[in-house]
Design an enzyme around this catalytic site. Structure first.
Site, short mmCIF file in Angstrom:
data_model
loop_
_atom_site.label_atom_id
_atom_site.label_comp_id
_atom_site.label_asym_id
_atom_site.label_seq_id
_atom_site.Cartn_x
_atom_site.Cartn_y
_atom_site.Cartn_z
N ASP A 7 0.87 -1.16 0.00
CA ASP A 7 0.00 0.00 0.00
C ASP A 7 0.91 1.22 0.00
O ASP A 7 2.10 1.10 0.26
CB ASP A 7 -0.84 -0.07 1.28
CG ASP A 7 -1.64 1.17 1.50
OD1 ASP A 7 -2.25 1.63 0.52
OD2 ASP A 7 -1.67 1.66 2.64
N LYS A 8 0.38 2.38 -0.32
CA LYS A 8 1.26 3.54 -0.29
C LYS A 8 1.08 4.36 0.97
O LYS A 8 1.97 4.49 1.79
CB LYS A 8 1.03 4.41 -1.52
CG LYS A 8 2.16 5.37 -1.77
CD LYS A 8 1.69 6.63 -2.45
CE LYS A 8 1.25 7.64 -1.43
NZ LYS A 8 0.63 8.81 -1.95
N GLU A 36 -7.50 16.12 7.33
CA GLU A 36 -8.38 17.10 7.93
C GLU A 36 -7.64 17.93 8.96
O GLU A 36 -7.78 19.14 9.01
CB GLU A 36 -9.54 16.35 8.59
CG GLU A 36 -10.85 17.01 8.30
CD GLU A 36 -12.01 16.10 8.60
OE1 GLU A 36 -12.00 15.45 9.66
OE2 GLU A 36 -12.92 16.05 7.76
N GLY A 43 -4.37 4.17 -3.95
CA GLY A 43 -5.61 4.80 -4.37
C GLY A 43 -5.36 6.14 -5.03
O GLY A 43 -6.28 6.81 -5.49
#
Lengths: 351, 1153
Positions: free
Chosen positions: B423-424, B544, B730
């Site tokens: 995954d990154k 966020e 993603g």
């Protein structure tokens, strides 16, 4: 700027940075858990290879020589008599001869002493093709019964030689039943050579496996007589022939100690043996041999160990020399990186 | 706290079994899934008792006192080897047995007993934990006027409980009211998902007034809700209270095992108890994975079984022939009385006798099956895992987390990894976002350089220094380096905006809007530090937090959130100073991965209704109003530029709402929210969609996710080790490529193959009909793959390396059945593969494809909930215990704190464990074959009668006493090269990938070695100790002496053989190996001094016969050395003339010393 970064970057950058580390989960250092125990790391380097081969060779050759010479010192006379002791007329039907209780079983053999034999000279009988290690045979005994009169009736394991005429046989079982019953009488120049039959069994067998208050009972009284009969007035612990016989042999060819001749036998002495040829080996094609042997520190005559030691030792020395030559004439560094073969296959970085 | 975290980790291991858990409470008439009824504050009423919900006591144990023995025995005898030995043990009571029954059963009892004790101990620990949990105290309303203390286990569904600050919730509760007037509370869900941030819960408006003991007296309500299920983040139900229906949402549910924080106390109604609670429903066994080696080991056990049957039947055939021959004249063995034979030896019923003999032989050669292999391997693996857990080199100082092997099954698999799927975000990067750039009103701000940009600039320098370690001084790679910035999460430099300069910008109103949106459109919670007055933020995602921080730094400080409002200290350019402004919060439309956006609807102090929205650019651009596209082109351009620089981008937009429109929508929205059925979420999303349109674009943000420390170096090492690396992310294509550059997965010299559906001609295609589009897209992908394939095969020979980059849309087609293989062929030829824009499901699919088609070991590494599928699908799942919660860790097999530890985990621990286990298993088979075949050679010389060569007890002690510890030492401590060398020569890893230590030739070689040793031992011993006098006293050697001598040789040989193949000799090895040999003599002496009825042939055999005889010692020496010679010769020749890679490395090391 870099140095400044480095000096502060040791701290932790994530949230609870201000909280002191009371119980850090950092694994405790120990050589064990970090797998750093002091160790030697044996690698088969040329030096090691040569050393170990040479060492084996250098140890083995002297041992080989010593055991070979010990074996050579042993004087052994082996005489097969089972065929020759059958009279001419029974040669066709050996079985009938041996099974007939009427026939004369006496047989006389002459042995020439090939070399001086120092006392004690051990007398053995050797049987061939006799499977004392057959499972049915091995199990057919009752250790308890042999040991003590209290267990006289424990004969379950002895079948079919467990009971005769309705009462227990002592000693029961096939082993005891098939006790070897040839006898030898030695004479040298018509002077009787005494055969000492004491202490031919292992001491522990005599003391602990065969009871001194257990007497043969009901032995060889069944419809079929196997081997030797026992003197019912001598306790089992004194019946050394039986004790020797009961310690079963590992292989189908075996020798059992018969007795000791406690005088020296000189070169070319002619020994006359009177054999009572009772034991039936004819039924299954077995052989019977009489063996006279002296012993040395290594035991009896067997060249195998000496020869084997010499062979393996010699081979190792030879290999050691080969490796020495190999490294003298074709030195090669094992650590040559050009042999790093995976590097060439590795999907990654061409240089 | 550490303890708690560990508990969370144990959730999966606690393993609730179907039988331990009561069946779901189905009350007959209930429909599927939504049948639960809770009578609040009236658990004792007849209707409630009729429902018969389970109590709140939990049990996570596998066994109870009553069923432990039968159940654990059953588990034990599911292993073929154990069943075999049980049958052998039972049959050994019959006269068929070659040994005494007890000596057959003893090893089985020891092995099964040891395993059962281990099980019992583990279960006992679980039991203790359960008791502790069940007896925790909680305050329950007694139905009249007061709360009283009781244990957790006594809670019933419908009880009202009071939970104080920092206490755990005892069951799943419906949140009624809290000490805050507005009915909120904060909870920490670390035990559920490992997330440490506070989550806000909100009770229903109508119940906020239930403040004190008295108010509960009259409180009666009826809750209808979903049945127990494992979904932590959803809850559907309604409450009937005072004649009205109120919808319930996850917002009102407090889950068991989460903790009340920052709130004095709360009141709640128990909805789910005990095993019905969501956390317990979640507790299940992780899918059990088995390593390749273990699977192959099973095959070898079967090979041995067939070998056993083969030699047993050979023996039986010969036995039959020989026994039949007994009746013939020349062969009549009268001394075994064939005429009075029992059935087992009856020459007249040979077939039957041979069959019985076959059974006997199975028992006799039972020692070919290594009974103690499984338990030994288990012990070894547990110890290996301890080493992984204890490795200080894999401990992360920053997060105080050591590495954790969550299963011990897969240790050796680590050494065989061929492909890493990574995954990154959070895995390669820190997942701590920094606000670096933004585009406001079509103007780009922010002058800092991202790492990717720096890497591209430096790119040329790396080309020349590939095989060397990259310079360590590179400033960007340090995670901790973040702290040296004055503000965490903020790395923005632009004089046009900083220090209130923005008011001088031409479009200062747009800038003001932009930052206001950032300060308001989020779900973060401000935490005010009492002493300093500083404000920090707890946010659900690091992005966020970065936004809110950025807004604060630029003068829009968010300082308070209530349920209905958000308050800011805002700089007002008109007045020229800071003012406090409060925005009334009307709705939050939350972020989800399907929506890819979040919005808030607020009412300003001027009574203006505004919708603020931030989201993925594609989503926002689709929803722009005609007049809101003013900056679209420029912003798009900026966004593209940012993604090329490896930054994460979000578009920011807003919308003005009219009161009527809002009112109409709001009603609809409430209705959607209060519906109680499965697709409620979809309905809510659909409703939200209706208001999130006609947006006006303001700008875009770009945050950078810094690479973790040591990632490029680690990837470089892994690549050198020949491991293929796939990155599944993603992110957008450009971002992914740039991250590729940043962590040196991609290099300038590589030929990039990009497969994408995001090209203009494809866009043109999209106008057509659905089916046609599908087909066209499929064709396009197929064509691209084919082209690339031919390109690759042409250039394959040359030094050119390829990197494949494929986006999610194309991947969907590439993974279709028809293209699957073509795609994989292409991917296998490429050194690196980057899949961008992938969904979690695609990640899992890619993993499965790679695993299935290459048939090599795959390792997946990830940190987030979206990686769970991938982690479970891969042969090995590695979870990063980082920022994004614990879900990945909970479903992983190994957990590490940082990506760079992967290097050590694979190259050092993987390599060692693989070598150790492989060597151990090979050796195990060797020693048992050596032992078993000697029995066969002996039997062949004992009329094939099934007579063992040794005393019974020698045989039973072989596996459990004389050879067990050294082999464990081999499995635990052996190593060929130290860790330093493993890391210096990463290509050592290829040994494991090519499985050279556990290939069939090697296994068979060891077996052959075993047969060879047995031949040498048997024939040399019998030749040396023949019929001749055994000692000077003229005694002959019987079965007893030959057996003891042979056994001595076996013990020496197998232990010395082990010593020969060891690469690492510590005092432990010395103690175990020489100790085992020494123990044999001790055993012989002790056993020999038992009375003859027990020791039988071993009686005094050593002290009286063997020890005083030089022949015994000389033949031992000779036989042992000769038995070792074949192996020694083989390995010297192999080393000298055909050295293996590790041999060379070892020599290199030696020379360098």
């Amino acid at each position: 700027m870099n140095s400044k970064g480095a000096s502060t970057s040791g701290g932790d950058g994530t949230r609870d940075s201000s909280a002191p580390r009371r119980n850090s989960k950092k694994p405790k250092y120990s050589k064990f858990t970090q797998q750093e125990l002091p160790a030697c790391k044996p690698i088969l380097t040329p030096a090691w290879i040569i050393t170990s081969f040479a060492l084996v060779g250098l140890v083995f050759v002297p041992i080989g020589l010593a055991s070979l010479s010990a074996s050579e010192q042993v004087v052994e006379i082996v005489d097969r008599y089972d065929i020759d002791c059958i009279p001419e007329q029974f040669q066709k039907n050996q079985l009938a001869y041996i099974q007939n209780s009427e026939t004369n079983k006496t047989c006389t053999r002459n042995l020439i002493v090939p070399k001086k034999m120092n006392s004690p000279v051990y007398v053995y009988y050797q049987l061939d093709n006799f499977y004392q290690n057959h499972r049915r045979y091995v199990k057919s005994r009752s250790d308890k019964q042999l040991r003590s009169t209290a267990y006289e009736q424990v004969t379950d394991s002895c079948k079919p030689e467990d009971k005769a005429n309705g009462s227990a046989i002592v000693p029961c079982g096939l082993i005891a039943w098939s006790l070897f019953n040839d006898t030898y009488k030695f004479s040298l120049d018509s002077k009787v050579l005494e055969v000492n039959k004491k202490n031919i069994a292992w001491k522990s067998d005599q003391d602990h496996k065969f009871g001194s208050d257990v007497y043969p009972k009901n032995f060889q009284s069944g419809e079929l007589i196997g081997g030797a009969k026992l003197n019912a007035s001598i306790p089992l612990s004194e019946q050394e022939d039986l004790i020797v016989w009961m310690r079963t042999a590992a292989l189908p060819t075996f020798r059992k100690l018969y007795g000791k001749i406690e005088v020296d036998l000189e070169l070319n002495d002619k020994i006359t043996v009177v054999i009572q040829n009772n034991y039936n080996t004819y039924g299954f094609g077995g052989k019977k041999k009489l063996v006279l042997s002296t012993t040395t520190w290594i035991g009896g005559k067997n060249d195998f160990l000496g020869v084997a030691y010499l062979t393996v030792g010699g081979m190792c020395l030879f290999l050691a020399i080969c490796f020495v030559l190999l490294y003298v004439f074709k030195p090669r560094t094992l650590g040559d990186p050009s042999y790093l073969s995976w590097n060439r296959n590795a999907a990654g970085h061409p240089s | 706290m550490p303890g708690k975290r560990r508990r969370a980790l144990h959730l999966c291991e606690m393993g609730s079994f179907p039988c331990a858990r009561p069946p779901p409470a189905g009350d007959g008439g209930g429909g599927a899934g939504y049948s639960r009824v809770v009578y609040c504050n009236d658990p004792g009423c007849p209707e409630a008792t009729q429902l018969d919900y389970p109590g709140n006591a939990i049990s996570t144990t596998r066994y109870t006192v009553a069923n432990f023995i039968p159940k654990s025995l059953f588990e034990q005898f599911r292993r073929v080897a154990n069943v075999f030995f049980l049958i052998v043990g039972i049959v050994s009571f019959s006269p068929l047995a070659p040994y005494r029954a007890v000596s057959v059963l003893l090893p089985l009892i020891v092995v099964v007993g040891a395993t059962m004790i281990k099980e019992a101990f583990e279960d006992w620990r679980r039991k203790k934990q359960d008791i502790e949990v069940n007896n925790r105290k909680v305050q329950v309303y007694d139905g009249t006027r007061a709360f009283y203390q009781t244990e957790w286990k006594k809670l019933r569904v419908g009880d009202i409980v009071k939970v104080e600050k920092d206490e755990f919730f005892p069951a799943d509760l419906l949140f009624l009211s809290s000490s805050f007037d507005d009915g909120i509370c904060y909870v920490e869900t670390m035990n559920l998902d490992g997330e440490t941030n506070l989550k806000r819960k909100q009770c229903l408006e109508v119940t906020t007034t239930l403040h004190n003991e008295c108010s509960f007296h009259k409180f009666k309500a009826l809750i209808r809700c979903e049945d127990p299920n494992e979904k932590l983040y959803s809850f559907i139900g309604t409450m009937q209270y005072q004649g009205a229906q109120y919808p319930l949402a996850p917002q009102q549910i407090l889950l068991r095992d989460s903790k009340l924080r920052n709130t004095q106390h709360i009141y709640g109604v128990v909805i789910f108890t005990g095993h019905d609670t969501k956390v317990m429903q979640n507790a299940m066994d992780p899918p059990s994975k088995r390593s390749n080696i273990e699977r192959r080991m099973d095959k070898i056990v079967y090979v041995l079984f067939s070998g056993l049957v083969l030699i047993a039947s050979t023996g039986s055939i010969f036995f039959g022939i020989k026994t039949k021959g007994e009746i013939s004249d020349r062969n009549y063995r009268w001394y075994i009385r064939p005429d009075k034979s029992s059935i087992y030896f009856d020459p007249s019923r040979v077939a039957l006798a041979a069959f019985f003999h076959f059974l006997t032989s199975l028992m006799l050669y039972g020692c070919l099956i290594p009974i103690s292999l499984y338990i030994s391997i288990e012990i070894v693996k547990v110890l290996q895992s301890t080493f992984i857990n204890q490795d200080r080199e894999m401990y992360c100082e920053e997060t105080d987390k050591p590495a954790c092997a969550r299963t011990s099954n897969l240790n050796e698999e680590l050494g065989q990894v061929n492909t890493i799927l990574s995954d990154k975000t959070g895995t390669l990067t820190c997942n701590s976002m920094e606000f670096v750039k933004c585009s406001i009103g079509g103007v780009g701000y922010g002058s800092g350089l991202s790492e990717a940009e720096e890497a591209v600039r430096r790119g040329s320098q790396y080309e020349s220094s590939e095989l060397k370690d990259p310079p360590i001084s590179s400033e960007g790679y340090n995670c901790a380096a973040v702290t040296r910035k004055s503000v965490k999460g903020f790395n923005f430099k632009d004089d046009r905006l900083m220090n209130r300069q923005w008011i001088k910008e031409p479009q200062s109103d747009v800038i003001q809007k932009f930052f206001r949106i950032l300060a308001i459109c989020h779900t973060a919670i401000p935490l005010v530090n009492n002493s300093s007055g500083d404000i920090s933020y707890e946010a659900e995602s690091p992005d966020e937090a970065a936004f809110v921080t950025a807004a604060r730094e630029l003068g829009f400080q968010f300082y308070e959130r209530t349920q209905t409002s958000i308050s800011l200290h805002e700089f007002d350019p008109n007045i020229g100073r800071k003012v406090d402004r409060t925005y009334k919060l009307l709705n939050i439309l939350e972020f989800s991965s399907t929506r890819k956006r979040m919005s808030v609807i607020v009412k300003t102090e001027e009574d203006q209704l505004l919708l603020f929205c931030k989201g993925a650019d594609s989503v926002i651009f689709e929803r722009l109003a005609k007049n809101g596209q003013e900056f679209e082109a420029k912003t798009k351009c900026h966004i593209n530029y940012y993604s090329e620089a490896g930054l994460r981008t979000l578009a920011i937009a807003y919308r003005k709402l009219s009161v009527e429109e809002y009112k109409k929508w709001h009603e609809e929205f409430l209705l959607a929210k209060s519906s109680v059925n499965a697709d409620r979420d979809a309905i809510v999303d659909e409703t939200a969609e209706k208001i999130e349109r006609d947006l006006i674009l303001v700008g875009a943000t770009a945050v950078e996710d810094r690479l973790q420390k040591g990632v490029p170096e680690c990837i470089n090492k892994l690549a050198q080790a020949g491991i293929k690396i796939w990155i599944l992310t993603g992110d957008k294509l450009e971002t992914a490529i740039n991250i590729g550059y940043a962590c040196q997965v991609l290099r300038k010299c590589m030929k990039q193959i990009v497969i994408t559906l995001d090209t203009p001609d494809i866009d043109a295609l999209k106008k057509g009909e659905n089916n046609a589009i599908e087909k066209a897209l499929h064709e396009s992908v197929a064509k691209q793959i084919r082209d690339a394939h031919s390109q690759v095969s042409v250039l394959k020979g040359s030094s050119g390396l390829f990197a494949l980059i494929i986006d999610g849309n194309s991947l969907a087609f590439a993974l279709s059945r028809s293209l699957e293989n073509l795609f994989l062929d292409l991917a296998v030829d490429c050194a690196f593969v980057i899949c961008c824009r992938t969904s979690p499901k695609q990640k899992a699919l890619v993993t499965r494809l790679v695993k299935r088609s290459t048939r090599k070991t795959t390792l997946a590494i990830g940190d987030g909930a979206n990686d769970v599928g991938m982690l479970q699908e891969a042969d090995i799942g590695v979870g990063i215990s980082g920022v994004e919660g614990m879900q990945a860790v909970m479903s992983s097999d190994f957990a590490i704190a940082q990506f760079r530890f992967l290097e050590r985990l694979l190259l050092v621990h993987g390599h060692w464990c693989y070598r150790r286990i492989a060597a151990m298993i090979c050796y195990f088979f060797y020693k048992n074959i050596t032992f078993g075949f000697i029995l066969f050679w002996f039997e062949a010389h004992a009329f094939f009668s099934g007579q063992p060569a040794y005393n019974d007890w020698y045989i039973s002690f072989y596996n459990v006493a004389f050879t067990s510890l050294p082999v464990i030492a081999l499995g635990v401590f052996d190593k060929d090269v130290p860790s330093r060398i493993c890391l210096k020569f990463p290509s050592l890893h290829q040994d494991g990938v090519h499985n050279i230590f556990f290939s069939w030739p090697r296994i068979l070689g060891w077996m052959l070695n075993g047969v060879c040793s047995s031949v040498i031992i048997y024939y040399f011993t019998t030749s040396a100790i023949l019929q001749q006098p055994f000692n000077k006293d003229g005694h002959g050697a019987g079965t007893d002496i030959l057996g003891a001598a042979m056994y001595t040789c076996v013990v020496w040989t197998v232990n010395c053989q082990l010593a020969l193949c060891l690469g690492y000799f510590t005092w432990i090895h010395h103690v175990f190996i020489w100790g085992s040999i020494f123990f044999w003599y001790i055993f012989l002496i002790i056993y020999g001094s038992f009375p003859p009825t027990i020791s039988t042939t071993a009686y005094r055999v050593f002290l009286e016969a063997c020890a005083p005889s030089p022949l015994y010692w000389l033949s031992t020496l000779f036989v042992v050395i000769s038995a070792l010679l074949p192996y020694f010769l083989y390995s010297t020749f192999q080393r000298t003339f055909f050295p293996k890679y590790y041999n060379i490395i070892q020599s290199v090391r030696l020379e360098n010393h």
